[in-house]
Scaffold this active site. Structure first.
Site, PDB file in Angstrom:
ATOM      1  N   GLU A 177      11.776  -1.577 -19.763  1.00  0.00           N
ATOM      2  CA  GLU A 177      11.310  -1.510 -18.300  1.00  0.00           C
ATOM      3  C   GLU A 177      11.643  -3.080 -17.743  1.00  0.00           C
ATOM      4  O   GLU A 177      11.013  -3.818 -17.348  1.00  0.00           O
ATOM      5  CB  GLU A 177       9.981  -1.477 -17.893  1.00  0.00           C
ATOM      6  N   TYR A 318       5.392   7.425 -14.521  1.00  0.00           N
ATOM      7  CA  TYR A 318       3.853   7.671 -14.470  1.00  0.00           C
ATOM      8  C   TYR A 318       3.426   8.254 -13.083  1.00  0.00           C
ATOM      9  O   TYR A 318       2.731   9.031 -12.972  1.00  0.00           O
ATOM     10  CB  TYR A 318       3.051   6.360 -14.705  1.00  0.00           C
ATOM     11  N   GLU A 388       7.824   7.184 -22.486  1.00  0.00           N
ATOM     12  CA  GLU A 388       6.455   6.787 -22.177  1.00  0.00           C
ATOM     13  C   GLU A 388       5.847   7.821 -21.007  1.00  0.00           C
ATOM     14  O   GLU A 388       6.831   7.961 -19.950  1.00  0.00           O
ATOM     15  CB  GLU A 388       6.112   5.094 -21.535  1.00  0.00           C
TER      16      GLU A 388
HETATM   17  C1  NOJ Z   1       4.891   0.527 -19.059  1.00  0.00           C
HETATM   18  C2  NOJ Z   1       4.652  -0.479 -20.218  1.00  0.00           C
HETATM   19  O1  NOJ Z   1       5.936  -0.172 -21.133  1.00  0.00           O
HETATM   20  C3  NOJ Z   1       3.645  -0.232 -21.077  1.00  0.00           C
HETATM   21  O2  NOJ Z   1       3.380  -1.555 -21.777  1.00  0.00           O
HETATM   22  C4  NOJ Z   1       2.329  -0.361 -20.467  1.00  0.00           C
HETATM   23  O3  NOJ Z   1       1.070  -0.301 -20.950  1.00  0.00           O
HETATM   24  C5  NOJ Z   1       2.316   1.168 -19.537  1.00  0.00           C
HETATM   25  N1  NOJ Z   1       3.493   1.158 -18.670  1.00  0.00           N
HETATM   26  C6  NOJ Z   1       1.358   1.394 -18.771  1.00  0.00           C
HETATM   27  O4  NOJ Z   1       1.155   0.520 -17.478  1.00  0.00           O
END
Ligand code: NOJ
Length: 492
Positions: A177, A318, A388
């Site tokens: 990210e 997300y 993720e």
């Molecule tokens: C992205 C991140 O890579 C991770 O470290 C974080 O906990 C999650 N999003 C949720 O915010």
């Protein structure tokens, strides 16, 4: 749930929902990251100790989940989840305490080696991230990601890690990210917590991308011929919808800023920055009296190095946001960096999208399919690896049916993207294996398939309902496997 309830539900569920299965080779996994979980001397150590008010519950990741000691237990949890792979990150300062490769920590090297061997012994593939935000503080003292030399330092670190584990690790994620590293890290909210009025974030973006590309090329020339592994980076990609049709064009520019700034230099045929963004920032910089564009150009050599530096496209997703034109002088909100001010936009959400424990995160499953289709339209048939996806809540309930619903509904959109839109999605990673240190939210916002008791020195892990659902999903690849069962059990 007691046995009697299970029997009743079993009887009621005589008509099972139709199967909705992922293709045979599709892989399921789960993930964590070192600072949230394990620990080294890093910019996050400095940040949480020097600016405790930046973390909502004033907590730190000093011990976090203590996986440094409890990793054997965590491998058992992974085995119970039936996952094909486990994504974790290596703490740069744990392996190289000064950040530079002249001193390799034997203890750090042994720790990750044991973890990798332990996973392989149980048939779980390690997917290893080289950088998940915990920069060695000595490198930050030399300018961190704003210093162009950092791409060399990162490649030096990558070489040490490829040398140590390249024979056993076949999937590498160079950087996690960039948007958070650069846009939030250089606008005050996360480590290193700098305020740079838009200059640091764009400089950082260029250097992070080049660091990735150098680590990619190093692997490609010196390690791939022996080990045949795959390397890419992973970007957090939100989806964006115009608030009204009038904002459609503006939304395209937001996508160029937020999605394509990190993808176009690597995954497009032409390479370089997204042209519309490059033009926009140059014009804005000139209008604001800057001698040159805040978005630093690539040299021809850099453009060439970056273009095509991937074996798959890593993506963390997300949430979706709406886009509208900001009113003159309007504060555009938090979790935003100067680029949004520059574009004159305000981000929002539709009232029907449920909120979560993270202020930036509203639930909108359909946005996932739209994003995946956009990625295909922009970058073609590249294999997409979802690294993720998951839901935050307050973490109090082991019976986390909303998280089960989230996984099922988001995965349904992934299936539609594969089946209807022909997107080549190859794997999916649930974030996260455990509750962990959620950056600015400390331990108040929880993403775990497993609850962690942070008040206990044992850091006791307990499976939530979502862990049981995910175990059935990973075993069958069917998003409906045991779904109705859990839904009814939750309602009883
Ligand atoms: C992205 C991140 O890579 C991770 O470290 C974080 O906990 C999650 N999003 C949720 O915010």
């Amino acid at each position: 749930m007691d046995c009697m309830k299970a029997v009743i539900i079993g009887a009621v569920l005589s008509v099972a929902a139709a199967e909705r299965r992922f293709p045979a080779g599709f892989k399921f996994g789960t993930a964590t990251a070192s600072y949230q979980y394990d620990k080294g001397e890093s910019i996050w150590d400095r940040f949480v100790h020097s600016r405790p008010e930046a973390i909502s519950d004033r907590s730190t990741g000093d011990v976090a989940c203590d996986s440094y000691n409890l990793w054997r237990e965590d491998i058992q949890l992974l085995e119970d989840l039936n996952v094909d792979f486990y994504r974790f990150s290596i703490a740069w300062p744990r392996v190289l305490p000064t950040g530079f490769p002249n001193r390799v920590s034997e203890d750090g090297a042994r720790y990750y080696g044991d973890l990798i061997d332990g996973l392989l012994a149980r048939g779980i593939e390690p997917v290893v991230t080289l950088y998940h935000w915990d920069l060695p503080q000595p490198l930050q003292d030399l300018g961190g990601w704003a210093n162009p030399l950092i791409s060399e330092w990162f490649a030096d670190y990558a070489r040490v890690v490829y040398d140590l584990y390249g024979d056993r690790v076949k999937t590498w994620v160079t950087i996690n990210e960039p948007t958070v590293i650069c846009d939030i890290g250089y606008d005050g909210l996360v480590a290193p917590g700098l305020e740079s009025e838009g200059r640091g974030s764009y400089l950082c973006t260029k250097h992070v991308l080049l660091a990735h590309a150098k680590a990619y090329r190093l692997y490609e020339t010196e390690f791939k011929p022996k080990h045949q592994g795959q390397v890419s980076l992973t970007n957090q990609l939100m989806w964006f919808e115009p608030e009204t049709e009038a904002e459609a064009e503006l939304t395209e520019l937001v996508k160029a800023l937020s999605i394509d700034r990190y993808c176009h230099p690597i995954f497009s045929g032409a390479g370089g920055w997204p042209p519309a963004l490059e033009r926009h920032v140059a014009e804005k910089s000139a209008a604001e009296g800057e001698p040159r564009s805040r978005l630093p150009p690539f040299t021809g050599e850099e453009l060439h190095l970056l273009r095509g530096s991937y074996d798959y496209l890593g993506l963390n997703h997300y949430t979706t946001r709406t886009v509208r034109r900001a009113a003159a002088g309007e504060a555009v909100g938090t979790y935003l960096f100067d680029g949004f001010r520059e574009l004159g936009v305000a981000l929002g959400a539709r009232p029907e999208w449920p909120a979560t424990m993270s202020h930036w995160f509203m639930v909108h499953p359909e946005g996932f399919r739209a994003l995946l289709s956009y990625v295909k339209r922009q970058y073609g048939d590249v294999p997409v690896f979802i690294l993720e996806n998951g839901l935050s809540d307050a973490g109090t309930d082991l019976d986390d049916q909303p998280r089960v619903d989230y996984y099922r509904n988001y995965l349904e959109q992934v299936l539609l993207a594969i089946e209807q839109d022909g997107v080549n999605v190859v794997g999916y990673t649930a974030w996260s294996l455990l509750d962990n240190f959620e950056w600015m939210d400390g331990y108040q916002s929880r993403f775990g398939l497993h609850h962690v008791d942070f008040s206990s020195p044992l850091r006791t892990r307990t499976a939530r309902r979502s862990a049981r659902y995910y175990a059935a999903l990973a075993r069958t690849k069917d998003i409906h496997a045991e779904y109705e069962f859990h839904k009814m059990a939750a309602e009883l």
